[in-house]
Design a protein around this motif. Structure first.
Motif, mmCIF file in Angstrom:
data_model
loop_
_atom_site.group_PDB
_atom_site.id
_atom_site.type_symbol
_atom_site.label_atom_id
_atom_site.label_comp_id
_atom_site.label_asym_id
_atom_site.label_seq_id
_atom_site.Cartn_x
_atom_site.Cartn_y
_atom_site.Cartn_z
ATOM 1 N N UNK A 26 -12.129 3.246 5.260
ATOM 2 C CA UNK A 26 -12.457 4.242 6.282
ATOM 3 C C UNK A 26 -12.932 3.592 7.582
ATOM 4 N N UNK A 27 -13.348 2.353 7.514
ATOM 5 C CA UNK A 27 -13.768 1.622 8.707
ATOM 6 C C UNK A 27 -12.605 0.849 9.313
ATOM 7 N N UNK A 28 -11.423 0.940 8.701
ATOM 8 C CA UNK A 28 -10.265 0.166 9.128
ATOM 9 C C UNK A 28 -9.433 0.882 10.174
ATOM 10 N N UNK A 29 -8.185 0.447 10.297
ATOM 11 C CA UNK A 29 -7.277 1.001 11.282
ATOM 12 C C UNK A 29 -6.693 2.320 10.795
ATOM 13 N N UNK A 30 -6.765 3.314 11.671
ATOM 14 C CA UNK A 30 -6.229 4.638 11.346
ATOM 15 C C UNK A 30 -4.714 4.538 11.186
ATOM 16 N N UNK A 31 -4.196 5.172 10.143
ATOM 17 C CA UNK A 31 -2.771 5.113 9.832
ATOM 18 C C UNK A 31 -1.996 6.339 10.298
ATOM 19 N N UNK A 32 -2.690 7.471 10.398
ATOM 20 C CA UNK A 32 -2.020 8.729 10.721
ATOM 21 C C UNK A 32 -3.087 9.762 11.099
ATOM 22 N N UNK A 33 -2.674 10.862 11.684
ATOM 23 C CA UNK A 33 -3.564 12.004 11.899
ATOM 24 C C UNK A 33 -3.386 12.932 10.705
ATOM 25 N N UNK A 34 -4.418 13.063 9.920
ATOM 26 C CA UNK A 34 -4.328 13.852 8.692
ATOM 27 C C UNK A 34 -5.130 15.140 8.816
#
Length: 128
Positions: free
Chosen positions: A96-104
């Motif tokens: 959760x502290x990493x790179x966002x993958x998508x808008x969910x």
């Protein structure tokens, strides 16, 4: 009482983290710096609370995975993060502290009912 506080006893308290995923944090009331500094009986209580939260998260949300973290770099005191993760959350498979993958946009059951279940389960055990 803090809006994020959902449970407390003489030694521990549980807060919710504002997030798109179910995310609870377990703190010792005494601000121990390292897990090894926590008295053994309290460490056992800490992990008993973790076990209950994990079990309730699995039963209520049926997540892809439960994540547990304890970095305590920004807040240098013992606390555990317990997070229900889903393949379609914004960051999965990253932390959760990493790179966002998508808008969910997750369609999850009512969080108030989940918190109620967690509190009821925690009241059933002897935590001092």
């Amino acid at each position: 009482m803090s809006q994020s506080l959902i449970f407390e006893n003489a030694h521990l308290y549980v807060e919710k983290e504002a997030s798109e995923i179910p995310w609870l944090k377990i703190f010792t009331k005494e601000p121990y710096k390292e897990l090894g500094d926590v008295p053994k009986e309290l460490r056992l209580q800490l992990f008993e609370v973790f076990d209950i939260i994990e079990d309730e998260m699995k039963k209520y949300y049926n997540p892809t995975k439960i994540n547990m973290a304890s970095f305590a770099n920004m807040l240098p005191r013992v606390h555990l993060h317990v997070m229900a993760r889903f393949e379609n959350d914004s960051y999965f498979p990253n932390p959760m502290w990493g790179e966002k993958q998508r808008d969910a946009v997750l369609d999850l059951p009512d969080e108030a009912e989940f918190y109620k279940r967690v509190v009821e389960a925690l009241k059933q055990i002897s935590l001092g």
